[in-house]
Design an enzyme around this catalytic site. Structure first.
Site, PDB file in Angstrom:
ATOM      1  N   GLY A 276       0.050  50.488  45.608  1.00  0.00           N
ATOM      2  CA  GLY A 276       0.910  50.626  46.656  1.00  0.00           C
ATOM      3  C   GLY A 276       1.124  49.322  47.475  1.00  0.00           C
ATOM      4  CE  LYS A 277       6.540  49.379  51.367  1.00  0.00           C
ATOM      5  NZ  LYS A 277       7.075  49.623  50.039  1.00  0.00           N
ATOM      6  NE  ARG A 278      -3.913  51.704  50.892  1.00  0.00           N
ATOM      7  CZ  ARG A 278      -4.779  52.057  49.837  1.00  0.00           C
ATOM      8  NH1 ARG A 278      -6.046  51.634  50.137  1.00  0.00           N
ATOM      9  NH2 ARG A 278      -4.653  52.882  48.745  1.00  0.00           N
ATOM     10  CB  SER A 279      -1.566  46.124  46.085  1.00  0.00           C
ATOM     11  OG  SER A 279      -1.154  47.453  46.180  1.00  0.00           O
ATOM     12  N   GLY A 280      -0.849  44.446  49.089  1.00  0.00           N
ATOM     13  CA  GLY A 280      -0.375  42.859  49.223  1.00  0.00           C
ATOM     14  C   GLY A 280       0.872  42.540  49.165  1.00  0.00           C
TER      15      GLY A 280
END
Ligand code: GLU
Length: 487
Positions: free
Chosen positions: A254-258
């Site tokens: 998800g978005k947290r992956s960069g």
């Protein structure tokens, strides 16, 4: 002769290409190229309310950036179009009518509120919700009452209740789900538009898709689609489900992956070659230790047999590393061209006025150290700044006084001014001579010069940097460093 391979990527137009879809597209592309097959782009926009042309453009920009060109489909030619699902309503309608006429589908007038009550009840009783076929079992009178009153309805597929739905997945082997588990899926919404599973089955068949290669998040959909395909009398394609992408902590990517969108990678200074290489290794292993693959090499090496079943962990560090490898292996001219947009954005250079030879000289010196193109402005700015502002304390040589450092820089200036030829060899000879004359270690003398001409303590090799900067810039910068020390 076996019919040629036809594969497709069917993105929903979301304005930006998701990296999961990019990986799926890549594997389809590789499989098509390797088999001399056809790679098709279809736009999955049955939910037409949400998709605009810009949303589609955003997605296909991602494919183009990666270099995954398609042979047939949206924005290309082809005999099986239109390739945008929102333009294929008539086809879905005629197939729906066939299913209705043959008793494989039925109208359902249950309201969302009624279904919600049933769903909650199932939840309370801790059993999976299945549509109880209320509308399948209506009396003729009840049915005509609904028809007369014009109540909104959906179309449900009458799923088989007996036996199992089986297929052999090219990655995962034999897969089976009890038919009784499958719901009577809504295939057409109240507004007459088809749902994903229905449209997909029809398009895959009419477009003569031979292999459906898609993410494992669609495994269950495949079990749902097979009975629909069978009811419509379609030949079935082969299926290959690709491993899910996860974060290093095993959560869904998800978005947290960069960066989850291909556009983000471009903006973050990654090269398409590196991203392609990275995506190829997310779920496929070459069977040996090779890690660097061009797209052409991937076409050679790829095989569905070596697609992994286990989830693929998304390690951005690996992409970062790969990107550096690609940057180092590029020609200076290419690296320069690709850096220019980033330099222009940062205001480092004016792309219309830049001295290309000078810029290439600078890029050549930084090539070893760059990991992404976004690093280019900070690495190259001192080549373009009108003047640099060295920190006075770094102009003082190690274990020397400010006065001694000042005298040393003055000597450097005089000698450099007198140099007949300006190149790194003559600069080196000159500077080493001065250090020897002063009885200084070379490094003691070089650091203040480095700081004087670049404003930084860490730079590419000193003599080469001075050569590229040229005598005018170098001498002016040494002069102003002298003024700083003298002040
Ligand atoms: N629109 C679907 C997706 O983007 C396509 C899935 C499929 O390949 O059938 O996930």
């Amino acid at each position: 002769m076996a019919s040629p391979v036809r594969v497709r990527i069917a993105p929903s137009p979301t304005g930006n290409l998701h990296v999961g879809n990019a990986r799926t597209a890549l594997y389809n592309y590789l499989f098509a190229r390797q088999t001399d097959g056809v790679f098709i782009l279809r736009i999955d926009d049955t939910d037409a309310k949400r998709s605009s042309d810009e949303d589609i453009d955003g997605v296909i920009r991602g494919f183009r950036w990666l270099g995954l060109d398609w042979d047939e489909g949206y924005a290309a030619d082809g005999d099986y179009g239109p390739y945008r699902q929102s333009e294929r309503q008539d086809l879905y309608r005629s197939h729906m009518e066939k299913l209705l006429a043959e008793g494989h589908a039925y109208r359902c007038w249950c309201t969302p509120e009624e279904l919600d009550v049933l769903r909650k009840q199932a939840q309370r009783e801790r059993r999976p919700f299945r549509y109880p076929q209320t509308c399948l079992n209506l009396s003729a009178a009840e049915r005509s009452a609904h028809e007369r009153s014009g109540d909104p309805f959906v179309i449900r597929f009458l799923s088989p209740r007996e036996g199992s739905v089986d297929f052999v997945d090219l990655v995962r082997g034999d897969l089976s789900v009890e038919a009784a588990e499958l719901d009577d899926l809504v295939i057409v919404r109240t507004d007459g538009t088809p749902t994903y599973n229905f449209a997909s089955v029809i398009d895959d068949s009419l477009m003569k898709i031979t292999h459906v290669i898609r993410g494992a998040d669609h495994l269950y959909n495949t079990h749902r689609q097979l009975p629909i395909a069978q009811a419509l009398g379609f030949d079935l394609p082969a299926f290959a489900h690709l491993p899910l992408l996860t974060n290093p902590d095993r959560t869904k990517l998800g978005k947290r992956s960069g960066a989850v969108f291909v556009g983000d990678y471009a903006a973050q200074g990654y090269l398409p070659e590196a991203v392609v290489n990275f995506l190829a290794l997310l779920g496929w292993n070459p069977g040996d230790t090779q890690e660097i693959f061009s797209l052409d090499e991937l076409v050679e090496a790829f095989s569905l047999d070596r697609v992994n079943r286990a989830n693929a962990v998304f390690e951005l560090q690996k992409l970062f590393w790969l990107n550096g490898v690609y940057i180092r292996s590029m020609s200076v001219a290419d690296l320069t061209d690709r850096s220019i947009p980033f330099l222009a954005d940062a205001g480092t250079v004016d792309p219309d006025q830049v001295d290309l030879d000078y810029l290439r000289g600078a890029v050549a010196l930084e090539q070893e150290r760059l990991k992404t193109l976004t690093e280019a402005p900070a690495a190259l700015d001192f080549f373009f700044d009108a003047e640099v502002t060295p920190d006075p304390k770094h102009l003082v040589a190690k274990k020397q006084t400010p006065e001694a450092s000042l005298r040393a820089l003055e000597l450097v200036l005089t000698r450099l001014q007198a140099m007949p030829a300006w190149n790194h060899d003559s600069i080196e000879t000159c500077l080493r001579g001065i250090a020897a004359e002063l009885g200084w270690k070379a490094g003691q003398l070089f650091m203040p010069i480095r700081v004087a001409i670049t404003g930084k303590t860490a730079t590419p090799p000193l003599f080469e940097t001075m050569e590229v900067l040229g005598s005018t810039r170098t001498l002016a910068r040494v002069k102003s460093a002298i003024e700083v020390l003298a002040a």
